[in-house]
Each structure stands twice: as C-alpha cells, then as structure tokens.
Design a protein around this motif. Structure first.
Motif, PDB file in Angstrom:
ATOM      1  N   LYS A 149     -50.324 -18.743  -9.194  1.00  6.91           N
ATOM      2  CA  LYS A 149     -51.086 -17.842 -10.206  1.00  6.91           C
ATOM      3  C   LYS A 149     -50.371 -18.487 -11.487  1.00  6.91           C
ATOM      4  CE  LYS A 149     -50.798 -13.209 -11.978  1.00  6.91           C
ATOM      5  NZ  LYS A 149     -50.199 -11.893 -11.606  1.00  6.91           N
ATOM      6  N   LEU A 150     -51.541 -18.396 -12.524  1.00  9.87           N
ATOM      7  CA  LEU A 150     -51.425 -19.193 -14.040  1.00  9.87           C
ATOM      8  C   LEU A 150     -51.152 -17.871 -14.877  1.00  9.87           C
ATOM      9  CD1 LEU A 150     -51.652 -21.381 -16.089  1.00  9.87           C
ATOM     10  CD2 LEU A 150     -54.118 -20.674 -16.099  1.00  9.87           C
ATOM     11  N   THR A 151     -50.282 -18.023 -15.785  1.00  9.68           N
ATOM     12  CA  THR A 151     -49.949 -17.028 -16.769  1.00  9.68           C
ATOM     13  C   THR A 151     -49.707 -18.087 -17.822  1.00  9.68           C
ATOM     14  OG1 THR A 151     -48.741 -15.675 -15.230  1.00  9.68           O
ATOM     15  CG2 THR A 151     -48.623 -15.193 -17.607  1.00  9.68           C
ATOM     16  N   VAL A 152     -50.578 -17.660 -19.050  1.00 12.01           N
ATOM     17  CA  VAL A 152     -50.270 -18.087 -20.380  1.00 12.01           C
ATOM     18  C   VAL A 152     -49.970 -17.368 -21.502  1.00 12.01           C
ATOM     19  CG1 VAL A 152     -51.416 -19.639 -22.014  1.00 12.01           C
ATOM     20  CG2 VAL A 152     -52.101 -19.954 -19.706  1.00 12.01           C
ATOM     21  N   TRP A 153     -49.112 -17.603 -22.092  1.00 10.57           N
ATOM     22  CA  TRP A 153     -48.901 -16.915 -23.511  1.00 10.57           C
ATOM     23  C   TRP A 153     -49.073 -17.533 -24.892  1.00 10.57           C
ATOM     24  CZ3 TRP A 153     -45.708 -17.293 -19.305  1.00 10.57           C
ATOM     25  CH2 TRP A 153     -45.390 -15.886 -18.507  1.00 10.57           C
ATOM     26  N   ASN A 154     -49.452 -16.972 -26.007  1.00 11.25           N
ATOM     27  CA  ASN A 154     -49.443 -17.667 -27.161  1.00 11.25           C
ATOM     28  C   ASN A 154     -48.215 -17.695 -27.910  1.00 11.25           C
ATOM     29  OD1 ASN A 154     -49.253 -15.131 -28.361  1.00 11.25           O
ATOM     30  ND2 ASN A 154     -51.137 -14.999 -29.297  1.00 11.25           N
ATOM     31  N   LYS A 155     -47.995 -18.407 -29.194  1.00  6.99           N
ATOM     32  CA  LYS A 155     -46.806 -18.711 -29.880  1.00  6.99           C
ATOM     33  C   LYS A 155     -46.184 -17.397 -30.219  1.00  6.99           C
ATOM     34  CE  LYS A 155     -48.775 -19.854 -34.098  1.00  6.99           C
ATOM     35  NZ  LYS A 155     -48.971 -20.681 -35.066  1.00  6.99           N
ATOM     36  N   ALA A 156     -46.987 -16.387 -30.111  1.00  3.37           N
ATOM     37  CA  ALA A 156     -46.427 -14.701 -30.670  1.00  3.37           C
ATOM     38  C   ALA A 156     -45.964 -14.186 -29.556  1.00  3.37           C
ATOM     39  CB  ALA A 156     -47.553 -14.043 -31.227  1.00  3.37           C
ATOM     40  N   GLY A 157     -45.924 -14.625 -28.131  1.00  6.90           N
ATOM     41  CA  GLY A 157     -45.897 -13.956 -27.016  1.00  6.90           C
ATOM     42  C   GLY A 157     -46.515 -12.983 -26.270  1.00  6.90           C
ATOM     43  N   THR A 158     -47.905 -13.300 -26.989  1.00  6.93           N
ATOM     44  CA  THR A 158     -48.842 -12.320 -26.189  1.00  6.93           C
ATOM     45  C   THR A 158     -49.669 -13.171 -25.181  1.00  6.93           C
ATOM     46  OG1 THR A 158     -49.484 -11.543 -28.298  1.00  6.93           O
ATOM     47  CG2 THR A 158     -51.115 -11.081 -26.894  1.00  6.93           C
ATOM     48  N   MET A 180     -42.626 -23.864 -15.694  1.00 12.05           N
ATOM     49  CA  MET A 180     -43.334 -23.446 -17.080  1.00 12.05           C
ATOM     50  C   MET A 180     -42.964 -24.473 -17.911  1.00 12.05           C
ATOM     51  SD  MET A 180     -41.721 -19.840 -18.728  1.00 12.05           S
ATOM     52  CE  MET A 180     -42.676 -19.171 -19.869  1.00 12.05           C
ATOM     53  N   PHE A 181     -44.114 -24.535 -18.912  1.00 13.35           N
ATOM     54  CA  PHE A 181     -44.080 -25.783 -19.834  1.00 13.35           C
ATOM     55  C   PHE A 181     -45.098 -25.292 -21.061  1.00 13.35           C
ATOM     56  CE2 PHE A 181     -47.208 -26.544 -16.647  1.00 13.35           C
ATOM     57  CZ  PHE A 181     -48.357 -26.668 -17.343  1.00 13.35           C
ATOM     58  N   GLN A 182     -44.755 -25.781 -22.319  1.00 14.84           N
ATOM     59  CA  GLN A 182     -45.502 -25.889 -23.500  1.00 14.84           C
ATOM     60  C   GLN A 182     -46.520 -26.793 -23.525  1.00 14.84           C
ATOM     61  OE1 GLN A 182     -43.132 -25.343 -26.883  1.00 14.84           O
ATOM     62  NE2 GLN A 182     -44.693 -24.993 -28.176  1.00 14.84           N
ATOM     63  N   VAL A 183     -47.611 -26.308 -23.808  1.00  9.86           N
ATOM     64  CA  VAL A 183     -48.855 -27.119 -24.449  1.00  9.86           C
ATOM     65  C   VAL A 183     -49.089 -26.630 -25.925  1.00  9.86           C
ATOM     66  CG1 VAL A 183     -51.090 -28.015 -23.524  1.00  9.86           C
ATOM     67  CG2 VAL A 183     -49.619 -27.328 -21.896  1.00  9.86           C
ATOM     68  N   GLY A 184     -49.056 -27.248 -26.787  1.00  7.32           N
ATOM     69  CA  GLY A 184     -49.401 -27.037 -28.176  1.00  7.32           C
ATOM     70  C   GLY A 184     -48.805 -25.713 -28.594  1.00  7.32           C
ATOM     71  N   ASP A 185     -49.888 -24.531 -28.864  1.00  5.31           N
ATOM     72  CA  ASP A 185     -49.195 -23.426 -29.147  1.00  5.31           C
ATOM     73  C   ASP A 185     -49.006 -22.420 -28.074  1.00  5.31           C
ATOM     74  OD1 ASP A 185     -49.051 -23.976 -31.832  1.00  5.31           O
ATOM     75  OD2 ASP A 185     -51.041 -23.237 -32.214  1.00  5.31           O
ATOM     76  N   PHE A 186     -49.169 -22.842 -26.825  1.00  5.94           N
ATOM     77  CA  PHE A 186     -49.263 -21.901 -25.740  1.00  5.94           C
ATOM     78  C   PHE A 186     -48.105 -22.421 -24.815  1.00  5.94           C
ATOM     79  CE2 PHE A 186     -53.730 -22.648 -26.925  1.00  5.94           C
ATOM     80  CZ  PHE A 186     -53.954 -21.191 -27.187  1.00  5.94           C
ATOM     81  N   PHE A 187     -47.696 -21.293 -24.141  1.00 13.08           N
ATOM     82  CA  PHE A 187     -46.504 -21.334 -23.014  1.00 13.08           C
ATOM     83  C   PHE A 187     -47.096 -21.228 -21.800  1.00 13.08           C
ATOM     84  CE2 PHE A 187     -44.428 -20.406 -26.910  1.00 13.08           C
ATOM     85  CZ  PHE A 187     -43.273 -21.306 -26.916  1.00 13.08           C
ATOM     86  N   VAL A 188     -46.971 -21.985 -20.739  1.00 20.46           N
ATOM     87  CA  VAL A 188     -47.920 -21.943 -19.441  1.00 20.46           C
ATOM     88  C   VAL A 188     -46.781 -21.740 -18.342  1.00 20.46           C
ATOM     89  CG1 VAL A 188     -49.360 -23.036 -18.089  1.00 20.46           C
ATOM     90  CG2 VAL A 188     -49.451 -23.436 -20.371  1.00 20.46           C
TER      91      VAL A 188
END
Length: 69
Positions: free
Chosen positions: A22-31, A4-12
């Motif tokens: 399997k790829l899962t990406v969340w935005n900075k609001a947790g969506t 798990m890592f952060q890229v800009g405003d996304f958590f990957v």
C-alpha cells in the motif's frame, strides 16, 4: 516491508498490507495525496500517481516494489 522516505516535496510510505503493498503519499503540508494498493503491472495507476505527485515519486516507489517482488 514498511518504509518511509522523502522525495522532493512529498513524504512517501510503502507498507505490506496482505498480498500487495500500500502506497501513501503526503505533501509537505501534511495533506494525504495518494492512498492506494499498488503493483508494478498497473500502468494506468502509475500515470495517475505521477499526475498527483511527481515522476520521481513513481520511479522510486516502482524500484522499491520491484526489489521486493
């Protein structure tokens, strides 16, 4: 692989789920933005992921997946 890592405003998160990662990406609001099984040979999928996230997310995830193949 489970990373798990952060890229800009996304958590990957990339993790093994059977025969492909399997790829899962969340935005900075947790969506949750993306939750897909991936591989490096699916160009249409990468374009869709880039539209939902960013080119930086796609570049880093593709590089990570290629390292483990």
């Amino acid at each position: 692989m489970n990373t798990m890592f952060q890229v800009g405003d996304f958590f990957v998160r990339v993790r093994d789920k059977g025969d492909r990662p399997k790829l899962t990406v969340w935005n900075k609001a947790g969506t949750k933005i993306v939750s897909e099984f991936i591989n490096t040979a699916t160009p249409g999928l990468w374009e869709q992921i880039e539209q939902l996230t960013s080119s930086e997310v796609v570049e880093q995830v593709r590089a990570l997946v290629q390292q483990t193949e």
